[in-house]
Write a protein that holds these residues in place. Sequence first.
Motif, mmCIF file in Angstrom:
data_model
loop_
_atom_site.group_PDB
_atom_site.id
_atom_site.type_symbol
_atom_site.label_atom_id
_atom_site.label_comp_id
_atom_site.label_asym_id
_atom_site.label_seq_id
_atom_site.Cartn_x
_atom_site.Cartn_y
_atom_site.Cartn_z
ATOM 1 N N THR A 31 0.852 -1.188 0.000
ATOM 2 C CA THR A 31 0.000 0.000 0.000
ATOM 3 C C THR A 31 0.884 1.232 0.000
ATOM 4 O O THR A 31 1.970 1.244 0.587
ATOM 5 C CB THR A 31 -0.929 0.032 1.222
ATOM 6 O OG1 THR A 31 -0.144 -0.002 2.422
ATOM 7 C CG2 THR A 31 -1.882 -1.163 1.213
ATOM 8 N N ALA A 32 0.429 2.270 -0.657
ATOM 9 C CA ALA A 32 1.147 3.541 -0.714
ATOM 10 C C ALA A 32 0.135 4.653 -0.851
ATOM 11 O O ALA A 32 -0.971 4.460 -1.384
ATOM 12 C CB ALA A 32 2.148 3.556 -1.860
ATOM 13 N N GLY A 33 0.494 5.811 -0.354
ATOM 14 C CA GLY A 33 -0.423 6.934 -0.426
ATOM 15 C C GLY A 33 0.290 8.266 -0.286
ATOM 16 O O GLY A 33 1.397 8.356 0.243
ATOM 17 N N ALA A 88 -0.043 20.224 5.408
ATOM 18 C CA ALA A 88 1.103 19.325 5.483
ATOM 19 C C ALA A 88 0.937 18.197 4.461
ATOM 20 O O ALA A 88 -0.174 17.767 4.164
ATOM 21 C CB ALA A 88 1.227 18.728 6.885
ATOM 22 N N ASN A 89 2.070 17.746 3.902
ATOM 23 C CA ASN A 89 2.109 16.608 2.983
ATOM 24 C C ASN A 89 2.553 15.365 3.738
ATOM 25 O O ASN A 89 3.535 15.410 4.482
ATOM 26 C CB ASN A 89 3.069 16.871 1.825
ATOM 27 C CG ASN A 89 2.630 18.054 0.980
ATOM 28 O OD1 ASN A 89 1.442 18.294 0.808
ATOM 29 N ND2 ASN A 89 3.589 18.806 0.455
ATOM 30 N N ILE A 90 1.827 14.264 3.529
ATOM 31 C CA ILE A 90 2.176 12.999 4.179
ATOM 32 C C ILE A 90 2.343 11.944 3.084
ATOM 33 O O ILE A 90 1.430 11.712 2.291
ATOM 34 C CB ILE A 90 1.095 12.551 5.186
ATOM 35 C CG1 ILE A 90 0.899 13.615 6.267
ATOM 36 C CG2 ILE A 90 1.489 11.206 5.803
ATOM 37 C CD1 ILE A 90 2.123 13.850 7.122
ATOM 38 N N PHE A 91 3.515 11.306 3.055
ATOM 39 C CA PHE A 91 3.797 10.219 2.128
ATOM 40 C C PHE A 91 4.056 8.955 2.932
ATOM 41 O O PHE A 91 4.779 8.994 3.933
ATOM 42 C CB PHE A 91 5.030 10.534 1.262
ATOM 43 C CG PHE A 91 4.877 11.774 0.434
ATOM 44 C CD1 PHE A 91 4.300 11.716 -0.828
ATOM 45 C CD2 PHE A 91 5.313 13.005 0.931
ATOM 46 C CE1 PHE A 91 4.165 12.865 -1.581
ATOM 47 C CE2 PHE A 91 5.182 14.153 0.163
ATOM 48 C CZ PHE A 91 4.598 14.093 -1.095
ATOM 49 N N ASP A 92 3.453 7.843 2.482
ATOM 50 C CA ASP A 92 3.677 6.586 3.197
ATOM 51 C C ASP A 92 3.638 5.424 2.212
ATOM 52 O O ASP A 92 2.997 5.502 1.161
ATOM 53 C CB ASP A 92 2.635 6.377 4.297
ATOM 54 C CG ASP A 92 1.238 6.234 3.742
ATOM 55 O OD1 ASP A 92 0.825 5.101 3.490
ATOM 56 O OD2 ASP A 92 0.550 7.273 3.541
ATOM 57 N N ALA A 93 4.347 4.368 2.554
ATOM 58 C CA ALA A 93 4.372 3.121 1.789
ATOM 59 C C ALA A 93 4.589 1.978 2.763
ATOM 60 O O ALA A 93 5.291 2.137 3.766
ATOM 61 C CB ALA A 93 5.469 3.148 0.732
ATOM 62 N N GLY A 132 7.436 -0.543 6.418
ATOM 63 C CA GLY A 132 7.075 0.580 5.568
ATOM 64 C C GLY A 132 7.759 1.864 5.976
ATOM 65 O O GLY A 132 8.646 1.897 6.839
ATOM 66 N N TRP A 133 7.348 2.945 5.305
ATOM 67 C CA TRP A 133 7.932 4.274 5.510
ATOM 68 C C TRP A 133 6.799 5.280 5.644
ATOM 69 O O TRP A 133 5.740 5.148 5.060
ATOM 70 C CB TRP A 133 8.804 4.671 4.316
ATOM 71 C CG TRP A 133 9.892 3.694 3.990
ATOM 72 C CD1 TRP A 133 11.180 3.710 4.410
ATOM 73 C CD2 TRP A 133 9.755 2.538 3.156
ATOM 74 N NE1 TRP A 133 11.878 2.656 3.903
ATOM 75 C CE2 TRP A 133 11.024 1.905 3.119
ATOM 76 C CE3 TRP A 133 8.708 1.963 2.445
ATOM 77 C CZ2 TRP A 133 11.267 0.755 2.402
ATOM 78 C CZ3 TRP A 133 8.949 0.824 1.725
ATOM 79 C CH2 TRP A 133 10.208 0.215 1.704
ATOM 80 N N ARG A 134 7.059 6.348 6.425
ATOM 81 C CA ARG A 134 6.099 7.439 6.577
ATOM 82 C C ARG A 134 6.884 8.721 6.883
ATOM 83 O O ARG A 134 7.704 8.759 7.797
ATOM 84 C CB ARG A 134 5.105 7.145 7.697
ATOM 85 C CG ARG A 134 4.111 8.279 7.972
ATOM 86 C CD ARG A 134 3.250 7.952 9.178
ATOM 87 N NE ARG A 134 2.407 6.802 8.918
ATOM 88 C CZ ARG A 134 1.192 6.885 8.384
ATOM 89 N NH1 ARG A 134 0.689 8.059 8.077
ATOM 90 N NH2 ARG A 134 0.486 5.799 8.165
ATOM 91 N N ASP A 135 6.641 9.765 6.104
ATOM 92 C CA ASP A 135 7.337 11.029 6.320
ATOM 93 C C ASP A 135 6.622 12.113 5.530
ATOM 94 O O ASP A 135 5.672 11.831 4.790
ATOM 95 C CB ASP A 135 8.800 10.925 5.892
ATOM 96 C CG ASP A 135 9.683 11.900 6.674
ATOM 97 O OD1 ASP A 135 9.131 12.869 7.223
ATOM 98 O OD2 ASP A 135 10.892 11.663 6.717
ATOM 99 N N ARG A 136 7.143 13.381 5.668
ATOM 100 C CA ARG A 136 6.557 14.496 4.932
ATOM 101 C C ARG A 136 7.282 14.772 3.628
ATOM 102 O O ARG A 136 6.961 15.726 2.937
ATOM 103 C CB ARG A 136 6.587 15.759 5.801
ATOM 104 C CG ARG A 136 5.710 15.632 7.041
ATOM 105 C CD ARG A 136 5.459 16.970 7.672
ATOM 106 N NE ARG A 136 4.554 16.889 8.803
ATOM 107 C CZ ARG A 136 3.855 17.904 9.288
ATOM 108 N NH1 ARG A 136 3.967 19.089 8.730
ATOM 109 N NH2 ARG A 136 3.065 17.742 10.317
ATOM 110 N N THR A 137 8.258 13.966 3.295
ATOM 111 C CA THR A 137 8.967 14.121 2.038
ATOM 112 C C THR A 137 8.543 13.015 1.078
ATOM 113 O O THR A 137 8.032 11.974 1.481
ATOM 114 C CB THR A 137 10.487 14.047 2.265
ATOM 115 O OG1 THR A 137 10.809 12.788 2.836
ATOM 116 C CG2 THR A 137 10.932 15.148 3.214
#
Length: 502
Positions: A135-137, A155-160, A351-356
């Motif tokens: 999953t990614a968003g 704010a921008n939120i990126f996650d995978a 997974g990963w989660r950050d604002r970049t």
Amino acid sequence: MDAADPANACRRGTLVREMFTFRVQVRTFLRFAIAAGFVFLSSGCALTSPNYPSAVVADSPSSAYVPDAPLSLPAGISEQGAYPSLNGQVLDLAQCIEIALDRNPETRASWQASRSAAAGVGQSKSAYLPSIDFTAGANRSHPVNLDSQQDTGPANIFDAEFGIRYLLFNGGARSAGLKKAEAELLNANFQHNATLQDVALRVEEAYYRLLAARKLERVAEQTVRQTQYHVDLARARYKNGLVAKSDVLKAETEKAGADLELVRVRSQVRIARGQLANAMGLQPSKSFKVAELPRNPHRQELADVKRLMAEAAVNRPELRAALAKVESGQAGVRAAKALYWPEVTLNTDYGWRDRTFIPDRDEWSLGVGISWPLFDGLNREYSIRRAKSDLAETTAEHDKLLRGVELEVWTTYSQLVEAGQAIEAARVLVVSADESARVMEGEYKNGTASIIEVTDAQTARTTANVRLVQARLDWYTAMARLERAIGRTFAQTTPDPANGEN
């Protein structure tokens, strides 16, 4: 107090403005949701309206439905290839059956049912493999927090995330599901075998009917020739003043009846050829010829009927399909009992989660999950009861089918014995009728018999020949049905040509 503490008053004013802004946003969202819901319901009503084009029906109970466009198969589904070009070929019974098994829609449908059941086995086996998800968003939001006075802004939120799930234990439900799917595949495969034998039997019966119709056509042609001889004989004797005019009229009446019967029999030949083509999965207008069968195959030795019934109990695909249903029911009982056990799964995520856009903060988890329903309103108990009742029903259906197969073998065996005896009696009848007709024709020439006796003898001769043809047709049909009742393959149903012609 506000004058004494202007900073505190400013913060309260800011909080009030934020709450007002939030309420405005909520009201705006509600208005938008109501409008969207109204549009959705309106479109739904339009789609379900009786006047919508896809919901067209006939105008009245007495009128027929007429589609706006010609109906065709959906995209991706093609019809069977073009009909084979037979070009008037002479086909034997085995070739007709081979074409039928390839062209008949029933065999294709049962084969696809088997393929569907095989896919069901694959679905059941997939429970033994882990499931892997990705999953990614990407989201941009402006959160509103009433408990904080700090506004962080949009704010921008990126996650995978990768996730792996594997079922460790579920009380045997997984293995029971696989057993049930495999039993259903066996059932579909044996039903396909039964379909093949049914199609082969229909081709055999149609093949024999066509041969019998051709035999009857030759009998009718022979009768026409014989009645024409009687007309010529009566005219010659009338011309010489030996008989009255009524003899000529009676002979001509007999000839007209023979001509009418020949027309009817030739029509039956055309119908029988179309029925055979249809059983083979071809157009009724297809042009081809069929080969003759050897005479007197009924002389072959018949096995004991009890042994034939025992063979049918083992070979009949319907019975084996019923046994597969029993196995499926047993697996259903085991699956229902497995509902009382907990379900244990192994779960792992990374997974990963950050604002970049390329996150550099990774997260992982590893754990075991247990799901154990303690009370479900007695659903599990009733599931077991239902599975046991279904199993008892399939067992009773198998017993009922077995008794029916035994009766079918007994009946077709008796019909085959009767047909063999009828052939022998019909042969004697033909010989006697032929001799009687020849004697009457000779006596009529000598003036010692009347034309009525001649026509009666000719009618008896024609009837005897028809009965012999019908007896042979009954024997071939009874043999084919007996072989089908026993459950033998269609390759075993063709009489042995070694019997020869007599």
